[in-house]
Enzyme design. Structure first.
Site, mmCIF file in Angstrom:
data_model
loop_
_atom_site.group_PDB
_atom_site.id
_atom_site.type_symbol
_atom_site.label_atom_id
_atom_site.label_comp_id
_atom_site.label_asym_id
_atom_site.label_seq_id
_atom_site.Cartn_x
_atom_site.Cartn_y
_atom_site.Cartn_z
ATOM 1 N N ASP A 33 0.859 -1.183 0.000
ATOM 2 C CA ASP A 33 0.000 0.000 0.000
ATOM 3 C C ASP A 33 0.893 1.230 0.000
ATOM 4 O O ASP A 33 1.611 1.479 0.965
ATOM 5 C CB ASP A 33 -0.902 -0.012 1.238
ATOM 6 C CG ASP A 33 -1.819 1.197 1.276
ATOM 7 O OD1 ASP A 33 -2.681 1.309 0.394
ATOM 8 O OD2 ASP A 33 -1.657 2.041 2.183
ATOM 9 N N GLU A 117 -1.757 -1.499 -5.713
ATOM 10 C CA GLU A 117 -3.023 -0.913 -6.146
ATOM 11 C C GLU A 117 -2.771 -0.198 -7.463
ATOM 12 O O GLU A 117 -1.713 0.396 -7.647
ATOM 13 C CB GLU A 117 -3.468 0.164 -5.151
ATOM 14 C CG GLU A 117 -4.087 -0.360 -3.901
ATOM 15 C CD GLU A 117 -4.561 0.810 -3.038
ATOM 16 O OE1 GLU A 117 -5.555 0.647 -2.362
ATOM 17 O OE2 GLU A 117 -3.924 1.873 -3.071
ATOM 18 N N ASP A 215 -2.783 1.147 7.102
ATOM 19 C CA ASP A 215 -2.158 0.864 5.812
ATOM 20 C C ASP A 215 -1.695 -0.589 5.698
ATOM 21 O O ASP A 215 -1.658 -1.155 4.607
ATOM 22 C CB ASP A 215 -0.978 1.820 5.567
ATOM 23 C CG ASP A 215 -1.435 3.274 5.500
ATOM 24 O OD1 ASP A 215 -2.610 3.509 5.162
ATOM 25 O OD2 ASP A 215 -0.623 4.170 5.803
#
Ligand SMILES: [Zn+2]
Length: 240
Positions: A33, A117, A215
């Site tokens: 992340d 991501e 996170d």
């Protein structure tokens, strides 16, 4: 390729991935992340922090930009100040690139599969056009509110980092996957319950007993999504 930047000539070679040789196939997988609080939170619970020297560089840049703003147009002192600003910019860019190289190399060496991501950088950083309503009045478009976040994203240089990971993984015979970022920070990585959080909430706490940095929880979800994405891809492939 030759490039002149702030009075310095550079010869640019496209050999940034040469340091990575094909690596043996491993089992290790990691979800990442990318963030602002930390440069990256990893699904194994570790973090990659933004380097302190970058912050120093940014402080120098700001000081020099302020000094430049006070110089008279066309003056010799102004020319000198412009050069100093460009030099500070160059130093930050070089330091950031070194930092990205170091960590992308490490990640590719340590893990067979890396899951990120998909970044929505274009949407966040493109200049928001003011919108008009039927009466021709300009509506607030949130450009000012976004600019702080945009600056952070640009500063973090996430795109450059992902790009390096993809290139190095390709050379090493390792895999980088990208997943849809929706809900990765809201869903509990242990039980799947949605735990809505505001941006300020830094901790994920769930009734199932899951207690994680916000996170880290997102990174675990990213890894899980990467795994299911790969499974789907495998199912779709012809059964040989
Ligand atoms: Zn839970």
């Amino acid at each position: 390729m030759l490039k002149n930047e702030a009075g310095h000539w550079y010869v640019i070679f496209s050999c940034e991935v040469a340091e990575i040789e094909p690596l043996p196939v491993g089992n290790s997988e990691i979800g990442i992340d990318l963030g602002v609080t930390h440069f990256a939170a990893l699904s194994d619970g570790t973090f990659i922090d933004n380097p302190r020297h970058l912050r120093h560089g940014q402080a120098t840049l700001k000081r020099r930009q302020q000094a430049l703003a006070k110089k008279k147009r066309g003056s010799h002192r102004r020319k000198k100040a412009v050069k100093l600003v460009a030099k500070a910019h160059r130093k930050i860019a070089n330091q950031r690139r070194d930092f990205h190289h170091k960590h992308s190399t490490q990640l590719v060496q340590q893990h067979q599969t890396i899951v990120f991501e998909e970044l929505q950088i274009i949407n966040l950083t493109k200049h928001a056009k003011p919108k008009q309503d039927e009466n021709g009045t300009y509506l607030p478009n949130g450009a000012a509110a976004k600019s702080g976040l945009t600056k952070s994203i640009l500063d973090a240089g996430w795109g450059q980092f992902q790009h390096m990971c993809v290139n190095k993984a390709a050379c090493a015979g390792r895999v980088v996957l990208f997943v849809n970022p929706r809900y990765t920070s809201q869903v509990c990585s242990t039980c799947g319950t949605v735990r809505k959080k505001s941006l300020e909430e830094r901790w994920h706490s769930c009734e199932c007993g899951c207690e994680l940095d916000r996170d880290t929880n997102a990174a675990v979800n990213i890894l899980r999504l990467g795994r299911s994405q790969r499974r789907e891809t495998c199912v779709e492939a012809p059964p040989f």
